[in-house]
Design a protein around this motif. Structure first.
Motif, PDB file in Angstrom:
ATOM      1  N   LEU A  17      -4.598  10.538  47.912  1.00 33.79           N
ATOM      2  CA  LEU A  17      -5.357  10.320  46.608  1.00 33.79           C
ATOM      3  C   LEU A  17      -5.185   9.431  45.631  1.00 33.79           C
ATOM      4  O   LEU A  17      -5.687   8.699  45.010  1.00 33.79           O
ATOM      5  N   ALA A  18      -3.485   9.338  45.588  1.00 33.52           N
ATOM      6  CA  ALA A  18      -3.084   8.289  44.716  1.00 33.52           C
ATOM      7  C   ALA A  18      -3.418   6.986  45.020  1.00 33.52           C
ATOM      8  O   ALA A  18      -3.893   5.934  44.030  1.00 33.52           O
ATOM      9  N   ALA A  65      -9.692  10.570  49.679  1.00 38.87           N
ATOM     10  CA  ALA A  65      -9.119  11.892  49.843  1.00 38.87           C
ATOM     11  C   ALA A  65      -9.975  12.655  50.408  1.00 38.87           C
ATOM     12  O   ALA A  65      -9.768  13.545  51.520  1.00 38.87           O
ATOM     13  N   HIS A 100     -10.009  11.564  53.986  1.00 38.99           N
ATOM     14  CA  HIS A 100      -8.682  12.013  54.723  1.00 38.99           C
ATOM     15  C   HIS A 100      -9.026  13.443  55.406  1.00 38.99           C
ATOM     16  O   HIS A 100      -8.544  14.176  56.169  1.00 38.99           O
ATOM     17  N   ARG A 101      -9.762  14.336  54.614  1.00 38.96           N
ATOM     18  CA  ARG A 101      -9.807  15.627  54.835  1.00 38.96           C
ATOM     19  C   ARG A 101     -11.040  15.713  56.008  1.00 38.96           C
ATOM     20  O   ARG A 101     -10.805  16.484  56.988  1.00 38.96           O
ATOM     21  N   PRO A 111       0.211  11.894  54.082  1.00 36.85           N
ATOM     22  CA  PRO A 111       0.554  12.967  52.968  1.00 36.85           C
ATOM     23  C   PRO A 111      -0.688  12.973  52.122  1.00 36.85           C
ATOM     24  O   PRO A 111      -1.266  11.847  51.598  1.00 36.85           O
ATOM     25  N   PRO A 112      -1.736  14.128  51.925  1.00 37.28           N
ATOM     26  CA  PRO A 112      -2.713  14.020  51.167  1.00 37.28           C
ATOM     27  C   PRO A 112      -2.598  13.473  49.470  1.00 37.28           C
ATOM     28  O   PRO A 112      -3.559  12.776  49.043  1.00 37.28           O
ATOM     29  N   ARG A 113      -1.556  13.876  49.141  1.00 40.25           N
ATOM     30  CA  ARG A 113      -1.243  13.295  47.735  1.00 40.25           C
ATOM     31  C   ARG A 113      -1.267  11.744  47.599  1.00 40.25           C
ATOM     32  O   ARG A 113      -1.609  11.172  46.474  1.00 40.25           O
ATOM     33  N   ASP A 114      -0.302  11.204  48.646  1.00 39.37           N
ATOM     34  CA  ASP A 114      -0.448   9.801  48.588  1.00 39.37           C
ATOM     35  C   ASP A 114      -1.674   9.158  48.819  1.00 39.37           C
ATOM     36  O   ASP A 114      -1.995   8.140  48.083  1.00 39.37           O
TER      37      ASP A 114
END
Length: 511
Positions: free
Chosen positions: A201-202, A209, A212-213, A196-199
């Motif tokens: 980034l955290a 991030a 990840h992209r 998940p992108p939010r995880d």
């Protein structure tokens, strides 16, 4: 996006500079570690990241060369030029890797296949270049496609990247993020992109991030390629050639207007232009004209007229008429960058004065209106310079320099050119004498200018010996200065010679 990749570019550059054959095993080192190696070196066991001694142990015949990043960029420049010849707007990611937006070239060449053929033909003309070309969505996916020489269909970048190893994010092997992902059991780009992108980034921060992209093929950054510069140079061809200043100036009015309007259309105004004039027999005059503000159409025409008048009537006048006139902007500023006045709402008084001075220059010549500029120097006469109105008020010598031996403050307000003869007498009415050591045995008591009657001296300062340019027989000057105040309160700067029978002159007057 199209990506053009030249494998082992540091090796190619170092090998060419060293003059080695193409089949020589080569390793390029930096900080005693291998940063790039040739195919022959890899076949012998040399790998990036190895220490120099380890690489030489794996390949005894290895040619070890230092890395020269400046040479890499220099040698890659012809590659960028060859690519731009087919597809303008090339972005150089680093020497050996370039990116091109696909939309424009595909429309021109009729599809991706036509673009690939055009780029391949342009690169093939360069003898030392071995390049691979790839197409994909996004810069990262296009680079990976180029490394494998494939064309990824639109929208297929995530599927193309998912099976690539996680080390693809860091080909140099120095990223702590890739090392952490590997220890966490994430081996492929697809496994990383599935998080998940939010995880991400955290846990990994902005760098994670961004990676990840890239791993998911969502790097949609457009190419920031170089745009061809706008050509502001304007040219006037005269046929038949003209030998009269007024005729050339009349013909140049439209060219001058186009020169100013083209700059204004891009939000620019010219402060310095180069005027190039060519005669029918090949003689040429080139001069740069600078303006304290911005050049209008009238200003440009005035400078055309002034330069032609000096050239056509001077000792080196051309043998034929004027054939071509060219206006080249040297320095430009954003429109409105020059404020016309510090007082008043519109500066109408300043503008009226400027128009009047420009009119005087038009009638009497470029040097008819002069502006004083503070200059550097030791002598009071050297501290000012007169420049023609409209030219940039730049001193010939910097006034900020120490200038040892210059006259101390306050500076005189009136400089006499030439200096006037003066009488500086002691109390016995004899000329004041200054010794070789700069001393006055008998101080000044009376002072007068020219044939006027002498008056009493109430105060004085000095003497200050000046021994300058002693290395030049023609320019050597050895004098002494004094400041004199008479009974009427008038202050003078006087200069005298250091001889047994001195002569004194008034150089300047203090207010």
């Amino acid at each position: 996006m199209i990506s053009v990749w030249c494998p082992d570019w540091p090796v190619t550059t170092a090998r060419v500079d060293a003059g080695l054959p193409a089949d020589t095993p080569v390793a390029v080192v930096s900080a005693n570690r291998v940063v790039a190696c040739s195919h022959a070196a890899r076949a012998s066991g040399v790998r990036r990241g190895q220490r120099r001694r380890e690489a030489q142990g794996a390949c005894p015949g290895l040619a070890v060369l230092p890395r020269d990043e400046a040479a890499e960029a220099r040698v890659f420049d012809p590659v960028g030029a060859a690519l731009e010849a087919s597809a303008p707007g090339v972005e150089i990611t680093r020497p050996g890797l370039a990116a091109i937006g696909v939309r424009g070239p595909t429309r021109y060449f009729g599809g991706e296949t036509g673009v690939l053929h055009a780029l391949s033909r342009g690169i093939a003309e360069l003898p030392i270049v071995d390049a691979l070309i790839g197409i994909a969505d996004g810069a990262f996916a296009a680079e990976q496609a180029a490394r494998r020489g494939v064309v990824v269909e639109p929208g297929g970048s995530p599927a193309f990247l998912e099976k690539l190893p996680i080390e693809t994010l860091d080909p140099f092997g120095a990223s702590p993020l890739v090392d952490l992902l590997r220890r966490l059991g994430i081996r492929t780009l697809g496994a990383f992109a599935a998080l998940p992108p939010r995880d991400v980034l955290a846990r990994f921060g902005p760098d994670g991030a961004w990676a990840h992209r890239q791993a998911g093929g969502r790097d949609d950054r457009p190419v920031s390629g170089r745009r061809p510069p706008v050509e502001f140079t304007v040219t006037l061809d005269l046929e038949p050639p003209v030998d009269r200043v007024d005729t050339v100036a009349f013909s140049a009015r439209g060219t001058a207007e186009r020169f100013v309007v083209d700059l204004a259309a891009h939000g620019l105004a010219c402060t310095c232009l180069e005027l190039q004039v060519l005669s029918e027999n090949g003689e040429e005059t080139v001069r740069r004209w600078r303006h304290a503000g911005v050049l209008s159409t009238v200003d440009v025409l005035d400078r055309v007229r002034w330069q032609l008048e000096g050239w056509l009537s001077g000792p080196n006048r051309p043998t034929g008429g004027v054939l071509r006139l060219q206006l080249v902007p040297i320095e430009v500023v954003p429109t409105g960058a020059h404020q016309q006045t510090l007082w008043g709402p519109g500066g109408s008084s300043d503008e009226a004065a400027a128009r009047g001075l420009a009119r005087v220059q038009t009638l009497l010549g470029h040097g008819s209106v002069l502006t004083p500029v503070l200059n550097g120097g030791r002598h009071p006469g050297e501290r000012t310079r007169l420049v023609p109105w409209g030219d940039e008020p730049v001193p010939l010598r910097s006034p900020e320099q120490p200038w040892p031996g210059r006259l101390p403050a306050p500076a005189p307000t009136v400089l006499l050119d030439p200096p006037r003869p003066a009488q500086l007498l002691d109390e016995n009415r004899r000329p004041v004498v200054v010794t070789e050591r700069g001393a006055m045995p008998f101080p000044p008591a009376l002072f007068g200018t020219g044939s006027d009657a002498v008056t009493a001296v109430t105060s004085w300062a000095g003497p200050w010996p000046v021994d300058e340019r002693w290395w030049s027989e023609d320019a050597a000057r050895r004098v002494v200065r004094c400041q004199i105040v008479d009974v009427h309160g008038r202050a003078f700067l006087v200069t005298g010679s250091m001889t047994p029978s001195p002569s004194w002159q008034v150089e300047a007057i203090y207010d």
